[in-house]
Design an enzyme around this catalytic site. Structure first.
Site, PDB file in Angstrom:
ATOM      1  CE  LYS A 160      -2.087  -1.122   3.850  1.00 15.72           C
ATOM      2  NZ  LYS A 160      -1.340  -2.361   4.150  1.00 15.72           N
ATOM      3  NE  ARG A 212      -4.433  -1.452   9.963  1.00 11.63           N
ATOM      4  CZ  ARG A 212      -3.309  -0.894   9.472  1.00 11.63           C
ATOM      5  NH1 ARG A 212      -3.336   0.300   8.960  1.00 11.63           N
ATOM      6  NH2 ARG A 212      -2.188  -1.562   9.483  1.00 11.63           N
ATOM      7  NE  ARG A 238       7.304  -2.252   6.316  1.00  8.16           N
ATOM      8  CZ  ARG A 238       5.985  -2.160   6.430  1.00  8.16           C
ATOM      9  NH1 ARG A 238       5.261  -1.685   5.428  1.00  8.16           N
ATOM     10  NH2 ARG A 238       5.381  -2.551   7.530  1.00  8.16           N
ATOM     11  NE  ARG A 293       6.035  -0.196  10.566  1.00  6.57           N
ATOM     12  CZ  ARG A 293       4.877  -0.257   9.922  1.00  6.57           C
ATOM     13  NH1 ARG A 293       4.761   0.292   8.712  1.00  6.57           N
ATOM     14  NH2 ARG A 293       3.839  -0.868  10.433  1.00  6.57           N
ATOM     15  NE  ARG A 324       2.034  -4.814  11.605  1.00  5.93           N
ATOM     16  CZ  ARG A 324       3.067  -4.656  10.776  1.00  5.93           C
ATOM     17  NH1 ARG A 324       4.227  -5.264  11.035  1.00  5.93           N
ATOM     18  NH2 ARG A 324       2.966  -3.897   9.726  1.00  5.93           N
TER      19      ARG A 324
HETATM   20  P1  ADP Z   1       2.206  -1.832   3.228  1.00  4.95           P
HETATM   21  O1  ADP Z   1       2.221  -0.322   3.156  1.00  4.95           O
HETATM   22  O2  ADP Z   1       1.014  -2.420   2.552  1.00  4.95           O
HETATM   23  O3  ADP Z   1       2.375  -2.362   4.625  1.00  4.95           O
HETATM   24  P2  ADP Z   1       4.766  -1.597   1.832  1.00  4.95           P
HETATM   25  O4  ADP Z   1       4.401  -0.770   0.648  1.00  4.95           O
HETATM   26  O5  ADP Z   1       5.534  -0.941   2.916  1.00  4.95           O
HETATM   27  O6  ADP Z   1       3.454  -2.362   2.422  1.00  4.95           O
HETATM   28  O7  ADP Z   1       5.591  -2.861   1.289  1.00  4.95           O
HETATM   29  C1  ADP Z   1       6.108  -3.830   2.205  1.00  4.95           C
HETATM   30  C2  ADP Z   1       7.499  -4.261   1.746  1.00  4.95           C
HETATM   31  O8  ADP Z   1       7.373  -5.001   0.541  1.00  4.95           O
HETATM   32  C3  ADP Z   1       8.459  -3.110   1.446  1.00  4.95           C
HETATM   33  O9  ADP Z   1       9.732  -3.509   1.875  1.00  4.95           O
HETATM   34  C4  ADP Z   1       8.390  -2.960  -0.079  1.00  4.95           C
HETATM   35  O10 ADP Z   1       9.635  -2.514  -0.605  1.00  4.95           O
HETATM   36  C5  ADP Z   1       8.098  -4.378  -0.523  1.00  4.95           C
HETATM   37  N1  ADP Z   1       7.205  -4.464  -1.704  1.00  4.95           N
HETATM   38  C6  ADP Z   1       6.138  -3.675  -1.982  1.00  4.95           C
HETATM   39  N2  ADP Z   1       5.550  -4.064  -3.134  1.00  4.95           N
HETATM   40  C7  ADP Z   1       6.249  -5.148  -3.567  1.00  4.95           C
HETATM   41  C8  ADP Z   1       6.145  -6.016  -4.709  1.00  4.95           C
HETATM   42  N3  ADP Z   1       5.180  -5.839  -5.624  1.00  4.95           N
HETATM   43  N4  ADP Z   1       7.044  -7.014  -4.824  1.00  4.95           N
HETATM   44  C9  ADP Z   1       8.017  -7.201  -3.881  1.00  4.95           C
HETATM   45  N5  ADP Z   1       8.178  -6.418  -2.810  1.00  4.95           N
HETATM   46  C10 ADP Z   1       7.307  -5.409  -2.639  1.00  4.95           C
HETATM   47  P1  AMP Z   2       0.696   0.490   9.266  1.00  7.75           P
HETATM   48  O1  AMP Z   2       1.802   1.496   9.169  1.00  7.75           O
HETATM   49  O2  AMP Z   2      -0.470   0.796   8.375  1.00  7.75           O
HETATM   50  O3  AMP Z   2       1.202  -0.930   9.081  1.00  7.75           O
HETATM   51  O4  AMP Z   2       0.139   0.578  10.746  1.00  7.75           O
HETATM   52  C1  AMP Z   2       0.962   0.322  11.863  1.00  7.75           C
HETATM   53  C2  AMP Z   2       0.123   0.216  13.134  1.00  7.75           C
HETATM   54  O5  AMP Z   2      -0.559   1.449  13.375  1.00  7.75           O
HETATM   55  C3  AMP Z   2      -0.996  -0.841  13.091  1.00  7.75           C
HETATM   56  O6  AMP Z   2      -0.540  -2.153  13.428  1.00  7.75           O
HETATM   57  C4  AMP Z   2      -1.965  -0.280  14.138  1.00  7.75           C
HETATM   58  O7  AMP Z   2      -1.510  -0.528  15.456  1.00  7.75           O
HETATM   59  C5  AMP Z   2      -1.870   1.221  13.883  1.00  7.75           C
HETATM   60  N1  AMP Z   2      -2.851   1.679  12.867  1.00  7.75           N
HETATM   61  C6  AMP Z   2      -2.571   2.209  11.647  1.00  7.75           C
HETATM   62  N2  AMP Z   2      -3.697   2.518  10.986  1.00  7.75           N
HETATM   63  C7  AMP Z   2      -4.713   2.154  11.804  1.00  7.75           C
HETATM   64  C8  AMP Z   2      -6.129   2.189  11.691  1.00  7.75           C
HETATM   65  N3  AMP Z   2      -6.744   2.664  10.578  1.00  7.75           N
HETATM   66  N4  AMP Z   2      -6.868   1.731  12.731  1.00  7.75           N
HETATM   67  C9  AMP Z   2      -6.296   1.268  13.854  1.00  7.75           C
HETATM   68  N5  AMP Z   2      -4.964   1.179  14.029  1.00  7.75           N
HETATM   69  C10 AMP Z   2      -4.176   1.634  13.018  1.00  7.75           C
END
Ligand code: ADP
Ligand code: AMP
Length: 215
Positions: free
Chosen positions: A13, A88, A127, A160, A171
């Site tokens: 995302k 969410r 990541r 993170r 999660r």
């Molecule tokens: P989200 O925001 O949904 O938690 P991220 O965009 O941070 O996910 O992506 C999670 C990890 O996967 C990051 O390290 C990113 O570089 C990697 N990633 C994202 N899209 C892809 C893909 N299509 N193929 C492989 N790795 C990806």
């Molecule tokens: P994310 O960066 O989207 O992976 O979110 C990291 C953490 O933030 C999650 O595991 C939750 O603890 C909190 N969080 C982020 N967005 C939300 C949401 N829309 N509702 C509740 N908790 C959230």
């Protein structure tokens, strides 16, 4: 364009939102990023959110709904926005609907990124994020040119706290219980665009853009 990017942690995302920001010139609204800033600053909201985030649980709906409402009222959202990681829960989705209605706005599309569980774990454990500009990397799939340093700004990369395997499993379970019902929620409202998120970052991006063009 008013968009939601929906999908489990690690689906891509944040990665896809960043590219859509460039393409459409609308802001990304990441509740996770906003909460991490609040935790870092030690604000009352951050103090409240921290224990939930550390445990891989969701922060209470009223907290997140409040920060999103405030953010959507900002001037830079007038031509659109990309919600990343919000809503969410069904309660959050209902609250968003109410907020947008009050503002005379509507959603254009909800992009659901579909990725298998094993791939999500691999993506999240690998990541890394820039401490300075927030750009995301992956040690294997999207590595920086210089180890530990951001290509964009030279900032230091970090992992993170909640990207450790035990919290990741929690999660993913929370996603499946509390967030995945939103797929049907938005399908029933005719807004859902399902995208195969298992492919390369650039391929997923062009698929999203093509789907938005015809939606
Ligand atoms: P989200 O925001 O949904 O938690 P991220 O965009 O941070 O996910 O992506 C999670 C990890 O996967 C990051 O390290 C990113 O570089 C990697 N990633 C994202 N899209 C892809 C893909 N299509 N193929 C492989 N790795 C990806
Ligand atoms: P994310 O960066 O989207 O992976 O979110 C990291 C953490 O933030 C999650 O595991 C939750 O603890 C909190 N969080 C982020 N967005 C939300 C949401 N829309 N509702 C509740 N908790 C959230």
């Amino acid at each position: 364009m008013n968009l939601i990017l929906l999908g489990p942690p690690g689906a891509g995302k944040g990665t896809q939102s960043a590219a859509l920001v460039e393409r459409y010139g609308i802001p990304q609204i990441s509740t996770g990023d906003m909460l991490r800033v609040a935790v870092k600053e030690g604000s009352p909201m951050g103090v409240k959110a921290k224990s939930f985030m550390d445990a891989g649980a969701l922060v209470p709906d009223d907290v997140v709904v409040g920060i999103v409402r405030e953010r959507l009222e900002k001037e830079d959202c007038r031509n659109g926005f990309i919600l990343d990681g919000f809503p969410r829960t069904v309660t959050q989705a209902d609250a968003l609907h109410g907020t947008l209605k009050e503002m005379g706005k509507d959603l254009d599309a909800v992009i659901s990124l579909e990725v298998e569980v094993d791939a999500l774990v691999e993506r999240l454990t690998g990541r890394r994020i820039c401490k300075v500009c927030g750009r995301g990397y992956h040690l294997a799939f999207d590595p920086p040119s210089v180890e530990g340093r951001c290509d964009q700004c030279g900032g230091e990369l970090y992992q993170r706290d909640d990207d450790r395997e035990e919290t990741i499993r929690k999660r993913l379970a929370v996603y499946s219980e509390q967030t995945s019902p939103l797929i049907d929620y938005y399908r029933q409202r005719g807004l859902l665009i399902s995208i195969d998120g298992m492919r390369d970052i650039a391929v997923v991006q062009s698929d999203i853009v093509a789907a938005l063009r015809t939606s």
